[in-house]
Design a protein around this motif. Structure first.
Motif, mmCIF file in Angstrom:
data_model
loop_
_atom_site.group_PDB
_atom_site.id
_atom_site.type_symbol
_atom_site.label_atom_id
_atom_site.label_comp_id
_atom_site.label_asym_id
_atom_site.label_seq_id
_atom_site.Cartn_x
_atom_site.Cartn_y
_atom_site.Cartn_z
ATOM 1 N N CYS A 99 0.851 -1.201 0.000
ATOM 2 C CA CYS A 99 0.000 0.000 0.000
ATOM 3 C C CYS A 99 0.885 1.249 0.000
ATOM 4 C CB CYS A 99 -0.900 0.026 1.235
ATOM 5 S SG CYS A 99 -1.954 -1.426 1.432
ATOM 6 N N SER A 100 0.536 2.208 -0.820
ATOM 7 C CA SER A 100 1.298 3.451 -0.899
ATOM 8 C C SER A 100 1.143 4.263 0.389
ATOM 9 C CB SER A 100 0.832 4.278 -2.093
ATOM 10 O OG SER A 100 1.407 5.567 -2.064
ATOM 11 N N GLU A 101 2.237 4.907 0.805
ATOM 12 C CA GLU A 101 2.186 5.796 1.966
ATOM 13 C C GLU A 101 1.306 7.015 1.720
ATOM 14 O OE1 GLU A 101 6.247 6.735 2.830
ATOM 15 O OE2 GLU A 101 6.402 5.180 4.364
ATOM 16 N N ASP A 102 0.986 7.292 0.448
ATOM 17 C CA ASP A 102 0.132 8.444 0.136
ATOM 18 C C ASP A 102 -1.289 8.250 0.650
ATOM 19 O OD1 ASP A 102 2.230 9.664 -1.183
ATOM 20 O OD2 ASP A 102 1.642 8.907 -3.156
ATOM 21 N N TRP A 103 -1.664 6.995 0.954
ATOM 22 C CA TRP A 103 -3.036 6.705 1.353
ATOM 23 C C TRP A 103 -3.049 5.976 2.704
ATOM 24 C CZ3 TRP A 103 -4.581 9.651 -2.269
ATOM 25 C CH2 TRP A 103 -4.109 9.549 -3.559
ATOM 26 N N PRO A 104 -2.802 6.673 3.801
ATOM 27 C CA PRO A 104 -2.783 6.012 5.115
ATOM 28 C C PRO A 104 -4.121 5.371 5.476
ATOM 29 C CG PRO A 104 -2.749 8.411 5.348
ATOM 30 C CD PRO A 104 -2.499 8.111 3.906
ATOM 31 N N GLY A 105 -5.233 5.955 5.010
ATOM 32 C CA GLY A 105 -6.534 5.350 5.278
ATOM 33 C C GLY A 105 -6.674 3.994 4.606
ATOM 34 N N LEU A 106 -6.107 3.856 3.417
ATOM 35 C CA LEU A 106 -6.114 2.575 2.722
ATOM 36 C C LEU A 106 -5.320 1.531 3.514
ATOM 37 C CD1 LEU A 106 -5.437 2.125 -1.094
ATOM 38 C CD2 LEU A 106 -4.594 0.512 0.580
ATOM 39 N N ILE A 107 -4.167 1.935 4.056
ATOM 40 C CA ILE A 107 -3.358 1.008 4.854
ATOM 41 C C ILE A 107 -4.154 0.527 6.063
ATOM 42 C CG2 ILE A 107 -1.230 0.757 6.190
ATOM 43 C CD1 ILE A 107 0.012 2.922 4.394
ATOM 44 N N ASP A 108 -4.851 1.452 6.721
ATOM 45 C CA ASP A 108 -5.679 1.080 7.876
ATOM 46 C C ASP A 108 -6.791 0.119 7.466
ATOM 47 O OD1 ASP A 108 -4.154 2.729 9.482
ATOM 48 O OD2 ASP A 108 -5.561 4.413 9.409
ATOM 49 N N ALA A 109 -7.433 0.401 6.315
ATOM 50 C CA ALA A 109 -8.529 -0.459 5.855
ATOM 51 C C ALA A 109 -8.022 -1.849 5.502
ATOM 52 C CB ALA A 109 -9.210 0.182 4.645
ATOM 53 N N CYS A 110 -6.836 -1.916 4.892
ATOM 54 C CA CYS A 110 -6.234 -3.205 4.552
ATOM 55 C C CYS A 110 -5.948 -4.018 5.811
ATOM 56 C CB CYS A 110 -4.957 -2.986 3.748
ATOM 57 S SG CYS A 110 -4.052 -4.500 3.364
ATOM 58 N N GLU A 111 -5.339 -3.379 6.798
ATOM 59 C CA GLU A 111 -5.032 -4.084 8.038
ATOM 60 C C GLU A 111 -6.313 -4.553 8.737
ATOM 61 O OE1 GLU A 111 -2.962 -3.342 12.403
ATOM 62 O OE2 GLU A 111 -2.345 -2.094 10.704
ATOM 63 N N ALA A 112 -7.341 -3.702 8.754
ATOM 64 C CA ALA A 112 -8.603 -4.074 9.393
ATOM 65 C C ALA A 112 -9.233 -5.278 8.700
ATOM 66 C CB ALA A 112 -9.564 -2.887 9.374
ATOM 67 N N ALA A 113 -9.164 -5.322 7.363
ATOM 68 C CA ALA A 113 -9.718 -6.463 6.627
ATOM 69 C C ALA A 113 -8.938 -7.736 6.926
ATOM 70 C CB ALA A 113 -9.711 -6.169 5.128
ATOM 71 N N MET A 114 -7.607 -7.635 6.982
ATOM 72 C CA MET A 114 -6.795 -8.810 7.308
ATOM 73 C C MET A 114 -7.148 -9.347 8.688
ATOM 74 S SD MET A 114 -2.870 -8.496 6.047
ATOM 75 C CE MET A 114 -2.439 -8.535 4.297
ATOM 76 N N ARG A 115 -7.306 -8.448 9.655
ATOM 77 C CA ARG A 115 -7.625 -8.880 11.014
ATOM 78 C C ARG A 115 -9.017 -9.513 11.077
ATOM 79 N NH1 ARG A 115 -3.852 -7.338 14.572
ATOM 80 N NH2 ARG A 115 -2.466 -5.594 14.019
ATOM 81 N N ALA A 116 -9.940 -9.033 10.246
ATOM 82 C CA ALA A 116 -11.291 -9.603 10.240
ATOM 83 C C ALA A 116 -11.302 -10.986 9.592
ATOM 84 C CB ALA A 116 -12.242 -8.663 9.501
ATOM 85 N N VAL A 117 -10.504 -11.168 8.537
ATOM 86 C CA VAL A 117 -10.466 -12.448 7.837
ATOM 87 C C VAL A 117 -9.619 -13.469 8.596
ATOM 88 C CG1 VAL A 117 -9.746 -13.596 5.690
ATOM 89 C CG2 VAL A 117 -10.880 -11.374 5.603
#
Length: 262
Positions: A99-117
């Protein structure tokens, strides 16, 4: 460094076999607790009784409940910017989403999805130049991502299994969001028109998704069709295809469910 003889080690192991805790053995024999722990580890390794780290249950193998909405989003991210790697000497492979550092919200969303799955597995972020690799380790990654294989995704067939297709049919917007967050964007186009003899600038937003894989493009456009989004496709000389969503009503739908990266 103080060296302890075989007699002291055997006495310590005998006390441990009797149920005494490491710290108590260390105090009784006046030796470091770390030494006691090391002796116990060596003894268990010799006997083949080292406690293992049990693998957490898998939705496919063990019937564990799966957060399907989070999975559809993570699948989109994987198809765009993800891959499964097993490093030499590592027993467990890892799923890595870049994930690009330009989109910190995307990084958070990715991590949240991984933790949910993968609710029982550890998720981490690894800093790289200009990006973050969001990672999770599991022996069951290929159970959940059977699209994994050697080589680049656009050079091999990418097809959903029936159980994946059922999830995508239920959550098309989550798959679309994951694909847009990986290989797509929301941009503002502009044009100049002459109105009443005067040049006037007009701006309008649109969504773009770019990919080389015909299979991934098909998955994206089929999901758009299910969601009621109109789209057009164009091909670049490099072989990359752009899927554009520019109709006002369709852009409004995308804005309601996705919006710009942040």
């Amino acid at each position: 460094m103080t060296l302890h003889g075989i007699e002291v080690r055997e006495k310590a192991l005998a006390l441990l076999r009797g149920g005494m805790r490491n710290a108590e053995v260390a105090r009784r024999l006046n030796i470091p607790e770390g030494t006691v722990g090391y002796w116990l580890h060596r003894e268990r390794a010799r006997q083949g009784t080292l406690p293992g780290r049990p693998e957490h249950p898998c939705p496919r193998c063990d019937g564990r409940e799966l957060d399907e909405a989070a999975y559809a989003y993570l699948l989109g991210l994987y198809l765009g910017d993800g891959h499964i790697v097993q490093y030499s000497g590592h027993r467990v492979p890892n799923l890595m989403i870049t994930c690009s550092e330009d989109w910190p919200g995307l990084i958070d969303a990715c991590e949240a999805a991984m933790r949910a799955v993968f609710p029982e597995n550890s998720v981490c972020r690894v800093r790289k130049t200009g990006c973050r690799n969001v990672k999770v380790y599991s022996l069951h990654l290929e159970c959940l991502f059977p699209q994994h294989g050697p080589g680049k995704k656009h050079n091999r067939r990418i097809a959903l299994t029936p159980w994946q297709q059922r999830i995508v049919d239920r959550y098309p917007w989550e798959l679309i969001r994951g694909l847009v967050h990986s290989d797509g964007c929301r941009i503002t186009n502009w044009t100049v028109r002459v109105v009443g003899g005067r040049r006037k600038r007009y701006e309008y937003p649109r969504y773009l998704f770019a990919n080389k894989s015909q299979d991934i493009l098909r998955l994206y456009t089929e999901a758009l069709d299910k969601a009621g989004v109109e789209w057009k496709m164009a091909c670049r000389p490099t072989g990359v295809h752009d899927v554009s969503v520019a109709r006002r009503a369709s852009v409004a739908l995308m804005d309601a469910h996705i919006g710009p990266k942040h």
